[in-house]
Design an enzyme around this catalytic site. Structure first.
Site, mmCIF file in Angstrom:
data_model
loop_
_atom_site.group_PDB
_atom_site.id
_atom_site.type_symbol
_atom_site.label_atom_id
_atom_site.label_comp_id
_atom_site.label_asym_id
_atom_site.label_seq_id
_atom_site.Cartn_x
_atom_site.Cartn_y
_atom_site.Cartn_z
ATOM 1 C CE LYS A 113 37.050 -4.087 -47.925
ATOM 2 N NZ LYS A 113 37.964 -3.627 -46.761
HETATM 3 N N1 GLU Z 1 38.942 -5.113 -43.578
HETATM 4 C C1 GLU Z 1 40.179 -5.386 -43.408
HETATM 5 C C2 GLU Z 1 40.808 -4.678 -44.663
HETATM 6 O O1 GLU Z 1 40.318 -3.992 -45.264
HETATM 7 C C3 GLU Z 1 40.571 -7.055 -43.218
HETATM 8 C C4 GLU Z 1 40.167 -7.645 -44.131
HETATM 9 C C5 GLU Z 1 40.372 -9.209 -43.812
HETATM 10 O O2 GLU Z 1 40.981 -9.519 -42.671
HETATM 11 O O3 GLU Z 1 39.892 -10.274 -44.558
HETATM 12 O O4 GLU Z 1 42.102 -5.117 -44.757
#
Ligand code: GLU
Length: 423
Positions: A113
């Site tokens: 993240k």
């Molecule tokens: N930001 C989204 C989540 O928190 C998607 C992450 C992704 O698709 O890699 O799950």
């Protein structure tokens, strides 16, 4: 080993919450200390400065982060968010949740993240583009289809991913579509990705109501946060019988006990930038929204909103966490006392990363699926994950959050055990 206390996240923050949840799970699974200790720490966290030329000629220096929690089951995967509240601790927590989430739906990724502390609402498209491209340049050595694959998150979207993909590709000297997911369909993005988190949440709510013997027809929904997740959830639950009675965004909320047409909410938000003031509704605050009389509460905004203070006010029978980390450990205890059935974040919002996995596969293969195929495969994954977590919850006699964590952490722990500690 240091154990985290169970203070409310309002005080302690999301990283404390994530560590408390991991410690509880490790105890339940009787994880060996070596693996528990490894999983408490992200594999790598980078902090970069992102100097950005603003439209007035000044240079503003933002700070950006990328946390790569775990790569035992595959490359890191997770979003990039732009928000004033982004911190290193926050992205570390979010990357840890991504690891468990990918494992709960059994896609071959670990968790990552990232984010930039900034106020995207006050920036022009040109400023956002320059900031994004500079950030992507700083990450170029540690992202990639086999290393770490970003996606949209809070206040980022397909355009943001297009800029990252282009910056990475220009550096590589050739086009690399699989470096990001959630990119525009014209650049190899997957059909069905935009709505995937909301649709996945609809599938697990449908399964939960079935399991609890509650009819979906007429089930009242309160949706906190009307961004990608909350708005798609609302639009997709309506055709199968759900009735949205309350919705909110950062500016406030709206309420009508008889139901609000989702098309009206979407149109009003598009026109004014907010759901506030939508015709035929009364205004409520975000706190009041949590306490609305309804069957299903869907927190789909930010972390730490369901706490020991707010949880006792909740009237919903079911909570589906569209957001990551909306409930603190103390909040969860209060929900358990009230007998509320919680579909935790790492299950309820896993539809996004599931279709991101489908997108990555399509990008690598250069062979694209129909939207029906994507939706059908997503449904299978979400229903299987719900059933697995529910069975675990019954077997172990624990709430759905701990059960989901046990499934996710358990799968990652088995991978770590099989690979061993290098060297
Ligand atoms: N930001 C989204 C989540 O928190 C998607 C992450 C992704 O698709 O890699 O799950």
């Amino acid at each position: 080993m240091a154990q985290s206390d169970t203070s409310d996240v309002k005080i302690a923050g999301p990283l404390e919450t994530a560590l408390v949840q991991l410690d509880q799970t490790a105890e339940l699974l009787q994880l060996e200390q070596s693996i528990h200790g490894k999983l408490r720490e992200p594999k790598r966290v980078v902090r970069v400065s992102v100097p950005t030329k603003m439209d007035d000629g000044d240079v503003e220096v933002f700070v950006g982060y990328r946390s790569q929690h775990n790569m035992d089951r595959g490359p890191c995967k997770g979003g990039i968010r732009y928000h004033p509240g982004v911190t290193m601790e926050e992205v570390m927590a979010l990357s840890m949740w991504m690891t468990w989430k990918c494992a709960v739906v059994n896609v071959p990724f670990g968790g990552g993240k990232g984010g930039i502390a900034c106020n995207p609402k006050g920036m022009s498209m040109a400023e956002l583009e320059r900031m994004t491209r500079r950030f992507a340049s700083e990450l170029v050595d540690i992202i990639g289809p086999d290393i770490d694959i970003p996606a949209p998150d809070v206040y980022t979207n397909a355009q943001t991913m297009a800029w990252i993909m282009d910056t990475y590709s220009m550096n590589a000297g050739h086009v690399v579509p699989a470096v990001v997911t959630g990119k525009p369909v014209e650049l190899g993005g997957s059909l069905g990705r935009d709505k995937a988190t909301g649709l996945g949440c609809v599938f697990v709510v449908r399964e939960a109501l079935k399991t609890l013997g509650m009819p979906i027809e007429g089930a009242r929904m309160a949706v906190q946060g009307f961004g990608n997740v909350g708005s798609w959830y609302s639009r997709l639950i309506e055709p199968i019988g759900g009735k949205v009675v309350a919705a909110s965004d950062s500016r406030g909320g709206v309420y009508n006990p008889n139901g609000i047409a989702c098309a009206d909410l979407v149109a009003h938000k598009k026109e004014t930038g907010s759901v506030v003031g939508c015709a035929g509704t009364d205004g409520i605050t975000n706190e009041e929204l949590l306490a609305v009389d309804c069957e299903v509460l869907v927190p789909s905004a930010l972390e730490g909103v369901i706490t020991s203070e707010t949880a006792p006010t909740i009237k919903a029978k079911v909570i589906a966490e569209g957001a990551n980390g909306p409930t603190t450990p103390r909040g969860q205890e209060a929900l358990n006392d009230k007998g509320i059935f919680v579909l935790p974040d790492i299950l309820a919002n896993a539809g996004g990363v599931t279709v991101s996995y489908f997108e990555w596969v399509q990008s690598l293969a250069g062979y694209f699926w129909s939207e029906e195929e994507v939706d059908t495969q997503l449904e299978k994954v979400m229903v299987t994950a719900f059933e697995r977590v529910h069975a675990e919850s019954e077997k172990l006699g624990v709430d759905m959050r701990l059960a989901a964590s046990a499934v996710g952490v358990g799968r990652v722990a088995r991978a770590v055990r099989l690979r061993g500690i290098y060297p």
